[in-house]
Design a protein around this motif. Structure first.
Motif, mmCIF file in Angstrom:
data_model
loop_
_atom_site.group_PDB
_atom_site.id
_atom_site.type_symbol
_atom_site.label_atom_id
_atom_site.label_comp_id
_atom_site.label_asym_id
_atom_site.label_seq_id
_atom_site.Cartn_x
_atom_site.Cartn_y
_atom_site.Cartn_z
ATOM 1 N N UNK A 158 114.564 -1.560 132.589
ATOM 2 C CA UNK A 158 113.960 -2.782 131.690
ATOM 3 C C UNK A 158 114.164 -2.377 130.164
ATOM 4 N N UNK A 159 113.861 -0.906 130.043
ATOM 5 C CA UNK A 159 113.952 -0.589 128.431
ATOM 6 C C UNK A 159 115.130 -0.645 128.186
ATOM 7 N N UNK A 160 116.314 -0.402 128.799
ATOM 8 C CA UNK A 160 117.623 -0.449 128.334
ATOM 9 C C UNK A 160 118.005 -1.957 128.373
ATOM 10 N N UNK A 204 119.273 -3.721 124.521
ATOM 11 C CA UNK A 204 120.428 -4.471 124.535
ATOM 12 C C UNK A 204 120.148 -5.932 123.631
ATOM 13 N N UNK A 205 118.923 -6.455 124.461
ATOM 14 C CA UNK A 205 118.690 -7.905 123.838
ATOM 15 C C UNK A 205 118.106 -7.787 122.247
ATOM 16 N N UNK A 206 117.515 -6.616 121.752
ATOM 17 C CA UNK A 206 117.140 -6.656 120.665
ATOM 18 C C UNK A 206 118.399 -6.370 119.545
ATOM 19 N N UNK A 207 119.348 -5.503 120.138
ATOM 20 C CA UNK A 207 120.448 -5.660 119.482
ATOM 21 C C UNK A 207 121.608 -6.927 119.330
ATOM 22 N N UNK A 246 122.982 -11.669 116.170
ATOM 23 C CA UNK A 246 122.904 -13.061 116.101
ATOM 24 C C UNK A 246 122.570 -13.717 114.944
ATOM 25 N N UNK A 247 121.462 -12.897 114.595
ATOM 26 C CA UNK A 247 120.652 -13.622 113.389
ATOM 27 C C UNK A 247 121.547 -13.321 112.258
ATOM 28 N N UNK A 248 122.173 -12.197 112.104
ATOM 29 C CA UNK A 248 123.044 -11.674 111.063
ATOM 30 C C UNK A 248 124.117 -12.689 110.944
ATOM 31 N N UNK A 249 124.654 -13.108 112.016
ATOM 32 C CA UNK A 249 125.975 -13.954 111.899
ATOM 33 C C UNK A 249 125.505 -15.357 111.668
ATOM 34 N N UNK A 250 124.269 -15.898 112.121
ATOM 35 C CA UNK A 250 123.611 -17.129 111.856
ATOM 36 C C UNK A 250 123.332 -17.236 110.105
ATOM 37 N N UNK A 251 122.920 -16.164 109.674
ATOM 38 C CA UNK A 251 122.644 -15.900 108.339
ATOM 39 C C UNK A 251 123.909 -16.142 107.539
ATOM 40 N N UNK A 267 118.134 -15.743 122.531
ATOM 41 C CA UNK A 267 117.868 -14.183 122.667
ATOM 42 C C UNK A 267 116.592 -13.790 122.137
ATOM 43 N N UNK A 268 115.945 -14.674 121.470
ATOM 44 C CA UNK A 268 114.310 -14.460 121.365
ATOM 45 C C UNK A 268 113.376 -14.772 122.343
#
Length: 406
Positions: free
Chosen positions: A102-104, A108-111, A116-121, A170-171
């Motif tokens: 679960x930690x892994x 992965x989800x946070x990365x 995704x946020x960077x690309x959207x920005x 993803x959020x």
């Protein structure tokens, strides 16, 4: 007689009386009592009925039958506590693996969320900069290929929408995984706490067992021999009764996996019993059976209690080599059926892995790890070592200190 001489005579009399006075009875060391064992340590003290304190008068040595009853009970309690501890340790291993998984996923989800946020920005900035001072309507009129401009604008808008949906998705995943990770870590903390308590209980039983082993160490060779003869006579009687009752099956062939399990177990004959051990140098009872079936390609639960609870039951009149024979009302001991009314087992401390009569302990029942396995058409039992049945089934011939499991 002068006063000084009188005082010297009195002093000498007191000293002489102290030196010649009979010593009080010495109790066997008594470990700290536990909730379920407060009555057992007192039973180890040689007592003539006037109490269990150190001042009790000496009495005749306890009979072999009395010692045997006490030893059997203490060994069962120690094995039960150890099997429970081993089961918790297995659950802890699985819980740690689940927490790591679960930690892994969370990392992965946070990365993914960050990317995704960077690309959207970047897309938003690109749209803003391209809009500039001229409206999209004017740019459309001035474009050399208005249709291309329309298509490009539609694609950019669609990408923007997809990026927003990705960020939202993803959020949501991050929140869900974060909840799961926290739950897994909380469960792991609970399991660790439980394992700590069970280890204390197991160690308390071992402390009592150490007291009995000290008592055994104080016995003479003749007394030890009498103890072994007493239990062997009981085992022989139980074995004869079982074999003549017709309760056991006629000779049956094992499955292919069962044969591999039998051959592995036979290959471990002569290796010592050790609390919590799973090989290859030493085994406890369920460590031997679980490893035998693991090597056969059919993993089974780690402890005798789990093997009894989880594996399909099989009647004694349908036993075949490789089946697991479980003992005592609480399923605290297990052996692997060899055939012919014999089992391979790791009996208890002070013994080695050996071949024993199936009735060496009170039978609870039997289970089969591979109920769907077809019996072999041709089966030749493995050749047993010359010393396969040597040594005590009971474990009193030699006294070994309890060692730390795992």
């Amino acid at each position: 007689m002068s006063g000084r001489l009188l005082r010297l005579v009195c002093t000498a009399a007191v000293v002489t009386g102290a030196l010649l006075a009979p010593s009080p009875a010495v109790a066997v060391p008594d470990p700290a009592p536990t909730a379920d064992s407060s009555d057992s340590s007192a039973a180890l003290v040689t007592d003539g009925g006037g109490g269990t304190g150190g001042a009790a008068a000496p009495d005749a040595p306890r009979s072999a039958a009395t010692l045997l009853t006490e030893l059997q009970r203490l060994y069962r309690e120690a094995e039960k506590a150890t099997e429970t501890y081993n089961g918790t340790a297995e659950k802890l291993k699985k819980q740690r693996a689940e927490t790591d998984r679960l930690d892994a996923r969370l990392a992965t989800a946070r990365l993914s969320l960050h990317d995704s946020r960077g690309a959207a920005g970047r897309l938003a900035r690109q749209q803003y900069q391209s809009s500039g001072e001229i409206s999209s309507y004017v740019r459309l009129l001035l474009a050399r290929d208005p249709q291309h401009a329309l298509d490009q604008g539609h694609v950019i808008g669609q990408l923007s929408l997809e990026r927003a949906e990705t960020v939202q998705r993803v959020s949501g995943s991050e929140k869900r995984i974060d909840v799961l990770a926290r739950a897994a870590r909380k469960a792991l903390d609970g399991q660790l706490s439980l394992a700590g308590r069970q280890k204390k209980e197991r160690d308390a039983v071992r402390a009592r067992l150490d007291a009995v082993q000290k008592l055994l160490a104080s016995l003479t060779a003749d007394q030890i021999a009498e103890l072994n003869r007493t239990e062997k006579a009981g085992t022989d009687t139980a074995q004869r009764t079982l074999m003549t009752s017709g309760a056991l099956s006629t000779e049956r062939a094992p499955s292919s996996a069962g044969e591999r399990a039998v051959r592995y177990a036979v290959g471990q004959i002569g290796k010592p019993y050790e609390w919590g051990a799973e090989g290859p140098a030493a085994y406890d009872c369920s460590g031997l059976t679980s490893q035998a079936w693991d090597r056969a390609g059919q993993p089974v639960p780690r402890t005798s209690q789990e093997q009894w609870a989880d594996l399909p039951r099989v009647p004694l009149d349908e036993l075949r080599p490789g089946d697991l024979v479980v003992y005592f009302p609480e399923a605290t001991h297990v052996a692997l059926y060899l055939g012919g009314g014999m089992v391979v087992q790791a009996p208890r401390p002070g013994t080695d892995v050996k071949v024993s009569p199936i009735a060496a302990n009170p039978l609870l029942g039997a289970v089969r790890p591979d109920p769907g396995g077809e019996p072999l058409r041709h089966y030749t039992p493995p050749k047993l070592p010359e010393n396969a049945t040597d040594g005590s089934d009971e474990g009193y011939a030699s006294v070994a200190p309890a060692t730390e499991a795992r």
